[in-house]
Design a protein around this motif. Sequence first.
Motif: not given
Length: 649
Positions: A501-502, A525-533, A589-593
């Motif tokens: 979850r987190g 490593v580029q992660l388009d949507n999850a990278g900011p986490g 983390t999923k806090k920012t994504t």
Amino acid sequence: MALNLRIIFVITILLSLNSSHSLPTPQQQPPPPPSASLSTACNGVFLSYTHTTGYPIPPTNPANQAYRFESTVTILNNGLNELKSWRVFVGFQHNELLVFATNVVLADVTSSLPAFVGNGTVFAGLPETDLKSAVETARDWTQMEVQIRLVGTQFGVGAPNVPLPANCVFCYTNCNYVMHICCIKDSSFRSKITAENEFLPRQDGDITIMYDVMRSYETDYWAQVSISNHNTLRRLDNWKLSGEWMRDEFIYGMKGAYPYVVDTSDCIFGRQGQFYKDMDFSAALNCERRPTIIDLPPTRANDTNLGRVPFCCRNGTILPPNMDPSKSKSIFQMQVYKMPPDLNKSELIPPQKWKIIGGTPNPDNQYQCGPPVRVSPSTFPDSSGLPTESRSIASWQVVCNITRPKQTRPRCCVSFSAFFNDSAIPCSTCACGCNNIPSQTCSAIEPALLLPPYALLIPFENRTVEAVEWAEIKRLSVPNPLPCGDNCGVRINWHLLSDYRGGWTARITLLNWGETDLADWFAAVQLDNAGPGFEQVYSFNGTTLAGSNNTIFLQGISDFNNLAAEKDDANPRKHPRVPGYQQSVILFTKKTTPNINVARGDGFPTKVIFNGDECALPAVLPSSSGGKIMTATTVLVSLATALAPLLMQ
């Protein structure tokens, strides 16, 4: 007068097919120069192109006849400001081969004349790179004007047609011979040059080369050459640097680097040997017109004669600046001897047509370099240790940007695996190219077979049994012939380790199947949507790449930044060879994504770069449908079992 203008002129020389244009014979006199009233009416830069003569040359080929052409380009600065490092573009378009040109060099061509310029070319002034204005010279035409005489071969445009612009709006007297144009400064342009700084500003690029003259004498000078890498995802290994001497200069001595070929025969049998009659040329290093320079090994860093230059002697390795700024540059010094008429302390002309090659492991990473541009003198810390600075006598900057050939094959590939599927998706078939020998007994078009995770650590040629057995267990079809291997020296496994979850975790494993250790490796490593986490990487040094929020930059920690080469197993008779490897877990983390779907694709890279090369990615992602669901613990036990023989060596 403040030096605050830099103009790039453009002439498009179109070969008109208008039958009204007549071709002068070689005996005809060329047209008169532009009238004084016409040139002085231009309150900017007066530019003219004059075709003087042309005629057919052997061999005879009616379908594509070759013609000699002669022409003159005249540039006259009638503006208020001096033109610094001027350039002019001539838009040839009929397969022209330029054989001779005066007072210029080809700024966009690294080879010497003759050179093909059929798509147009850019000329830069040499030896006079600047044109002063009438105001600061009291209209001294010798300082305001330059004439470029051109001689070459063009194809297919014969009498009665003449190589002239299609538009004769600005032509004077006779449109059969001449075109001219007046270039006016853009009033909205604001130069960065101030009265206090008489030089052009330094530019940015992937690679910049500084040519700093440190000591100057009547016959020779010492120059320091600095190569700096500004690209955060590129490196140079075993670099080779070359430039072309335009005034018969030669290299007598060097520190921090060395010529690829030590050869002074051109001096002994040339003008240099006639002028320097008492010189011992056996002590000189290179007299080639275009010498190639290479870096020295680390063992020469403290050599009294060849080393003791800061940032030298690293086998030609220049790392990205974000890895280690102290290793992102290379410096060497050389003693250059000049020839008449340049025997003056202030007569300093740098090499032209610079070229740098990145070498291994990225031989396809070529760089396009511009001409040297005079910039403000470089400053250096005082060698005596005093809190002062010393300045170079003169400095030039060369800017190089990376260009890669189309359809370049990758040198690394990526495999995917996940905790929710017990099959690993290996690197794609022929990801790094395939053998084209007809006798090859594998298929270059069939997709790679799924594997049990431990099989990723087995050489491709030794895992056929595992691949076929796994296909039978999973009731998957087995093609005949079997798919070819990926043929990559470096393989990277990205394993989705957990999803909660987190946050979520992934494990990256680097496998070196090559024959050479890879020191100071790095990966992105580029992660388009999850990278900011991204939060933390445990066994590597990892940061978010500067200027990006979706790319993670990884490198080995101190003393563990060497990715070893493939080697024999401890028991080579029973087990196949094993790769050099390193791995680490990465925490997100999923806090920012909060809206990402890790298992459906957001947890897998969209681009992976290793040591500057973009790696081939699988065409599909792991799926939970049709496969056994695996827990993170199960996967860790599987990988631990596979890695155990490697860890025990």
